[in-house]
Every structure is written in C-alpha cells, then in structure tokens.
Design an enzyme around this catalytic site. Structure first.
Site, mmCIF file in Angstrom:
data_model
loop_
_atom_site.group_PDB
_atom_site.id
_atom_site.type_symbol
_atom_site.label_atom_id
_atom_site.label_comp_id
_atom_site.label_asym_id
_atom_site.label_seq_id
_atom_site.Cartn_x
_atom_site.Cartn_y
_atom_site.Cartn_z
ATOM 1 N N ARG A 164 0.855 -1.195 0.000
ATOM 2 C CA ARG A 164 0.000 0.000 0.000
ATOM 3 C C ARG A 164 0.888 1.241 0.000
ATOM 4 O O ARG A 164 1.024 1.920 1.001
ATOM 5 C CB ARG A 164 -0.926 0.006 1.226
ATOM 6 C CG ARG A 164 -2.028 1.059 1.174
ATOM 7 C CD ARG A 164 -2.640 1.275 2.538
ATOM 8 N NE ARG A 164 -1.697 1.787 3.518
ATOM 9 C CZ ARG A 164 -1.360 3.078 3.642
ATOM 10 N NH1 ARG A 164 -1.851 3.983 2.819
ATOM 11 N NH2 ARG A 164 -0.504 3.456 4.578
ATOM 12 N N LYS A 180 12.262 7.713 3.460
ATOM 13 C CA LYS A 180 12.058 7.891 4.898
ATOM 14 C C LYS A 180 13.389 7.980 5.641
ATOM 15 O O LYS A 180 13.567 8.799 6.545
ATOM 16 C CB LYS A 180 11.250 6.718 5.459
ATOM 17 C CG LYS A 180 9.772 6.746 5.116
ATOM 18 C CD LYS A 180 8.997 7.621 6.070
ATOM 19 C CE LYS A 180 7.506 7.547 5.793
ATOM 20 N NZ LYS A 180 6.708 8.380 6.695
ATOM 21 N N GLU A 223 6.214 0.342 7.384
ATOM 22 C CA GLU A 223 5.797 1.427 6.490
ATOM 23 C C GLU A 223 4.989 0.890 5.308
ATOM 24 O O GLU A 223 5.407 -0.041 4.618
ATOM 25 C CB GLU A 223 7.048 2.156 5.961
ATOM 26 C CG GLU A 223 6.750 3.440 5.249
ATOM 27 C CD GLU A 223 6.263 4.533 6.178
ATOM 28 O OE1 GLU A 223 5.390 5.314 5.769
ATOM 29 O OE2 GLU A 223 6.745 4.604 7.333
ATOM 30 N N ASP A 277 4.434 3.566 11.241
ATOM 31 C CA ASP A 277 4.332 5.005 10.997
ATOM 32 C C ASP A 277 2.961 5.391 10.462
ATOM 33 O O ASP A 277 2.457 6.467 10.780
ATOM 34 C CB ASP A 277 5.423 5.437 10.009
ATOM 35 C CG ASP A 277 5.529 6.943 9.906
ATOM 36 O OD1 ASP A 277 5.527 7.607 10.962
ATOM 37 O OD2 ASP A 277 5.599 7.462 8.778
ATOM 38 N N ASP A 278 2.345 4.543 9.653
ATOM 39 C CA ASP A 278 1.035 4.875 9.090
ATOM 40 C C ASP A 278 -0.040 4.902 10.169
ATOM 41 O O ASP A 278 -0.997 5.672 10.071
ATOM 42 C CB ASP A 278 0.650 3.857 8.010
ATOM 43 C CG ASP A 278 1.707 3.754 6.925
ATOM 44 O OD1 ASP A 278 1.949 4.765 6.258
ATOM 45 O OD2 ASP A 278 2.314 2.676 6.774
#
Length: 631
Positions: free
Chosen positions: A221, A239, A310, A333-334
């Site tokens: 994703r 990142k 991530e 992180d999402d």
C-alpha cells in the site's frame, strides 16, 4: 570544510562526527560559518576573546579556501585509492586536499581544482534548480546520494523546505512507480520467500555493524498508489533520508528493506522491467512466517534496532503491530506516526482557535477512511482524550468513522476488525459522509481515504455553516489523492477553516486580498524524533505514552506568530530542532517508564546537550589509511 560527520562512538561514527570535544552537535559547522563571516568559534567553555587563537579563521586562498586548518580528528579507513571515490560514505569528490590525494593514493584521479563543501552544494543546487521536472530533480538527488552521502545530506538539511518534497512526498510516489525502469545501483536489502531459512545469515551481508533504524515495507500500500511490490523500496529510502537529515541518525546506521512477497498488481506481474518477484502475493501463514523470520533475524544481529513498519496494507498493518510492539522496538508510521502527527496538528488548531488544548474530548471528530491510517489516528486521539481526563466511553463517543459503506456501526460488527469495532456506533449505520456532517455537526474533519476530491464544495460549506472555525485536514498522499486542496478549503469556508494537509500546498490568496498559509501535516515532523529518542536512550519498546509526549512536544513548538497565521505546524526549516525536542521528550518518558537502558548519570543531567551531541551533522573530516604497524 573537510569532513564527513556521523554521530556516535565507533570508528565510522568518528568519521562523521568530526569533533574533538563534547560541545553541541553543530558546534563545528556553525563555528566555521561564523568565522567565514567574521565571527569567532567558541572553545566549548566560552567564546575566545582577546586571544591570539581568535585570529585563526577561514582561509581565503589556495586549496584551503573556504576551509579551516583547525584540528579535526582524522578517521582511519580500510579502503584506499579509487575505492574511496566510489564509496559514498567516504567520498568527498573534488573537496579532497592534495595531501589526502597523495596519502590515500588517488592523486591524478580527480580534476585538479579543489573545492569545498559550500561550493559543491552551490553546484548541486544550481543543477537541481535548472530542471523543471520534479522526478528529474529526484533522480539527480538520488545520484548524489549514491556517490557522496555527506554532500547529499548537507543539501537536504540546509534546504529542507525545497528538497523534502523532492526526496519524499509527493515526488516519491512517481519515483516508486518508475523504480524498475530507472534503477541504478543497489541500496538496502530485499527478503523473499526464496530466502526462507537463510535470513539469519543474510543479514550479515549488510556491511555495517551498528544499524539503529530499519524502515521496512512489503510494498502492498504505497501512499495512495496501492500495490507496487518491490518498487516500494523508494519509500524506505526516502524515509531514511529524512531520518538522517531531520532526525540526526547517521547514514551508516540506517537500513531500507523490502519484504518482497510478490505482487497482485497485474501490470507489474507482466512488466518487462519490474525487478521484484513476479508471483502473486503470499498470504496467510506463509506471509506471517516470512515476516517473523525477518524480525528475528534483524533483532539477532542488531538487538537494539528500531524497526519502522511502512505502507503495509490495512489487513496486515495492525496485526503485525499487535504482534511485535510489546517485544520488539518497533512502531507503524502509518498508524502511530500519522496519529501522533495529526494529534499535534489538532492540538495546534485548538490553540489557533483560542480553545483549551485539554478540550479535545469536547470535539466532534469525523474520520473519513477506516483503514489502518484512519483507525490509527482515531486510536491516538482517543488515547489523548483519556490522558486529558475523559472516560473511554466519552472519548469513543466523540468519533464518527466513515468508510465507503458509510458510518461504522454495530450492524456490521462481524465485518470489522477489533480496532474498527471500537468506533462502531449503535445508530445510523451506513449514514453517508454528507449525512454524518449534516446531522452531527462535527468540529473536525479528517480525510484518510486516498479519494481525491472527496471533500467537495457542499460538504466543506456544510462544515463551515455549523462551526465558526472548522478544522479540516485532508491527509491523503500524494497531492492528487488529497480529499480537497487548500485553495478549495479556504475559498469554500471564506477563510474560516484551519487547514493542514498530508502534502504541501502553496499559500492561498482570496479575492478580497487575504492570504492564508496552509501547513503540511506530514509524519516527517514526528518519526525522526521518535526514532532518535528511542535509539539514543536504548528503549525496549515504543509506547503509546511516548507518542503522546512526542505530539505534545511538536504542538508546543508552534509559535504564536505561526498560530496567528493559521499555521498548526512549525516551519519545516526548524525540523531538526523539532526532532531534538521530540527526542528529549521521548527519552524523558522512557526514563519515567524505566526503559532508558543506555543513559548514564551524566547524560541524564544534561539530556538536551547529550541528544544534540548524538545528532548527525554532515561535514567533511580528514581520512587516513588504516594500516597495521609492527616493530
């Protein structure tokens, strides 16, 4: 300038730290710049005044022009000759002095004119700015990344506002889509089903022994672009560039990783230049066993490494986080990074409205999008409400979460994950987004759907009709996926809304001449500082409370002048100071929880200085060949 500085205690660290005392992280670089403009370098105990030492400054002519002859601790390296010029951690390009060219055995292999870091930076900036295409600019910067990490990170740090959109969102989306066709050289590691049973050995193929941060994706994703498979490597690379530049993690201490479990993207399965596994994605136990072997392997080699998950698909992200968050130093992180960043933005917005930041539980919050990001944001905001004194029931009742089928409700509880079910309401199941806004009159509207234009004119005007200053955050990336633009939000609310977005937008001037300054609600404000704090102090886990104090530190960093302009995040140029403040806050929380295993008494007494000292700051240092001497 003549160096390459990473922070830390190993030989590689000394190479990139470039310091002979324990003053602040930027002491040397700021001092050199001060001297070049006629200033003085502090000795670490005070400025040198009325002393013959103050006459030593920046050279004006010859190969040392723009540099200082002040002592810099040299670094011993095991490579020599042309190998140095092809190693991006050591390479200085045309900044090597004649003495280095002689002793490192590559005199004659570089053009004769010697430049310095500032001149090199000017040349790179001129080249990048001459390009009109953002993706071409991205390619130029990544080429620099592959040949001279010190110069690359110097450019990013000094021009973060200009460069961040080029190395990360929104440009990184296109870079990922084109990853296979523009592949140049290896960076990072890939783990596939074919590697099962070998990962414990594979991790030792990575040439650096002191990895602090891993960013890993399975490419399922990528931003709002969906399944990009191994092309998703652009995300960990981008990142980690921000970890180094914004968070002060040294480049030799980061590792980008793709878990290449295949792809269900038909275009990639048939693309002649796709570089990943051209098989359908693994699922079920095979998928989770692969991830588990990877997690055990990296933890075995680097026991204290932070793993950042991530861009995993929503059906996997929360499951993986729940599995590892209490036994590994990791976070998603999402889910958590987006949540903490959004919380900081909401707290800033409440300040901008003149409301008490502890009134979070009194807000009515609509979240458009019930995937991992939307639910993650809801979880962090709900936790913050309870931190402020709300009961769990009171906090839960503040939320209205809407997906493509309407308002989440108990009517379809069997379809929802346990995290989604937390936000299911007893009435109005399936009510549309417009219906929810009209009936419940929310004060805050958050978008995490990746459906560009979802917040249309009638919806936004409805928000403004019942709320004097609605908070509107379309957070989807890249820009084309944003639920609305800054111009639309300000125009449709007549400038009343408080706006932040996941992607950058230019200032907006309305017909009456008023100008508004949208800010970017981007995770880059939070994850570098969280990672820095957790790794510096030796934390064992990343707790919810650490994310809460990180959000508080970010929210408190916004100045009154910025709030008066409607900005809810600090200017991006202050990102390193933001990361420092967040890291200190995270470490203080780790100390409170008894997790700060690496800190001694001296570090605890001078925590701000200690964290600053650990932050990577790229300048060049002298190099010498590592040789065995026997008598």
């Amino acid at each position: 300038l003549s160096s390459s500085r990473l922070a830390g205690d190993t030989i590689m660290s000394r190479m990139l730290l470039a310091r002979s005392n324990s003053a602040s992280r930027a002491f040397l670089y700021r001092g050199l710049r001060s001297l070049s403009s006629g200033g003085n370098i502090s000795s670490g105990t005070g400025e040198i005044k009325n002393s013959p030492f103050e006459e030593e400054g920046i050279e004006a002519e010859g190969e040392w022009a723009g540099c200082t002859r002040r002592f810099l601790a040299p670094i011993r390296i095991a490579v020599r000759g042309s190998d140095i010029l092809t190693n991006p951690l050591f390479n200085k390009g045309t900044a090597f002095k004649n003495g280095e060219r002689d002793r490192l055995r590559f005199r004659g292999l570089l053009p004769p004119r010697i430049t310095n870091l500032e001149k090199q930076k000017e040349r790179i900036l001129a080249a990048v700015r001459s390009e009109e295409s953002d993706i071409r600019k991205n390619i130029m910067l990544e080429d620099l990344h592959d040949r001279n990490e010190t110069l690359y990170h110097r450019v990013i740090i000094d021009h973060i506002e200009e460069m961040a959109p080029l190395i990360y969102t929104p440009t990184v989306g296109q870079a990922c889509k084109e990853f296979g066709t523009r592949y140049r050289r290896p960076r990072g590691m890939y783990f596939t089903e074919e590697d099962r049973g070998h990962m414990a050995a594979m991790v030792y193929n990575w040439p650096h022994n002191d990895v602090h941060v891993i960013v890993v994706t399975d490419g399922s994703r990528i931003l709002g672009l969906g399944d990009l498979g191994a092309n998703g490597m652009g995300i960990p690379i981008g990142k980690l560039s921000l970890y180094c530049a914004a968070g002060g993690i040294a480049p030799h201490r980061v590792l980008p990783v793709v878990l290449d479990v295949g792809t269900d993207n038909e275009e990639l399965l048939n693309h002649p230049f796709y570089l990943g596994t051209q098989k359908p994605r693994l699922s079920g136990t095979k998928y989770y066993h692969l991830v588990d072997e990877f997690m055990q392997a990296v933890r075995y080699r680097w026991p204290n490494v932070l793993v950042q998950f991530e861009d995993f698909s929503s059906d996997k992200a929360q499951t993986l986080l729940n599995k590892y968050r209490h036994e590994h130093l990791c976070f998603n992180d999402d889910i958590q990074g987006t949540g903490a960043t959004t919380l900081a933005g909401v707290l800033g917005a409440l300040r901008a409205k003149g409301e008490d930041v502890n009134s979070l539980g009194k807000q009515r919050i609509v979240i458009a999008g019930a995937g991992s990001a939307g639910i993650g944001v809801g979880q962090v905001l709900m936790q913050a409400m309870m931190e402020q004194g709300s009961t769990e029931e009171e906090a839960r009742n503040a939320f209205f979460v809407v997906d493509q089928d309407g308002l989440l409700s108990t009517d379809r509880i069997h379809e929802l994950s346990s995290e989604q079910a937390l936000f299911a309401r007893d009435v109005d199941g399936g009510l549309s987004l417009h219906g929810v806004v009209e009936k419940y009159k929310p004060t805050i509207l958050l978008g995490m759907t990746t459906v560009g234009g979802l917040f249309n004119e009638s919806l936004v005007k409805q928000m403004a009709a019942h709320c004097d200053r609605p908070i509107i955050f379309p957070l989807s990336n890249p820009t084309t996926k944003a639920e609305c633009t800054a111009e639309q939000a300000f125009e449709w609310t007549d400038g009343k809304c408080i706006f932040a977005a996941g992607s950058p937008f230019d200032p907006v001037t309305l017909d009456d001449g008023r100008t508004f300054y949208p800010t970017q609600c981007n995770n880059m404000y939070v994850f570098p500082g969280v990672g820095l704090g957790a790794t510096v102090c030796g934390a064992k886990t990343v707790t919810d409370r650490m994310l809460y104090v990180a959000a508080e530190a970010l929210a408190n960093f916004v100045s009154k002048d910025e709030l008066d302009q409607g900005k809810v995040f600090p200017h991006i140029s202050s990102i390193r100071d933001v990361s420092h403040a967040i890291a200190v806050a995270v470490i203080r929380e780790a100390l409170r929880e008894g997790q700060a295993s690496k800190l001694d008494a001296k570090a605890k007494e001078n925590l701000e200085e200690y964290v600053a000292m650990k932050m990577y700051d790229p300048i060049y240092v002298p190099l010498i060949e590592k040789r065995e001497v026997s008598i």
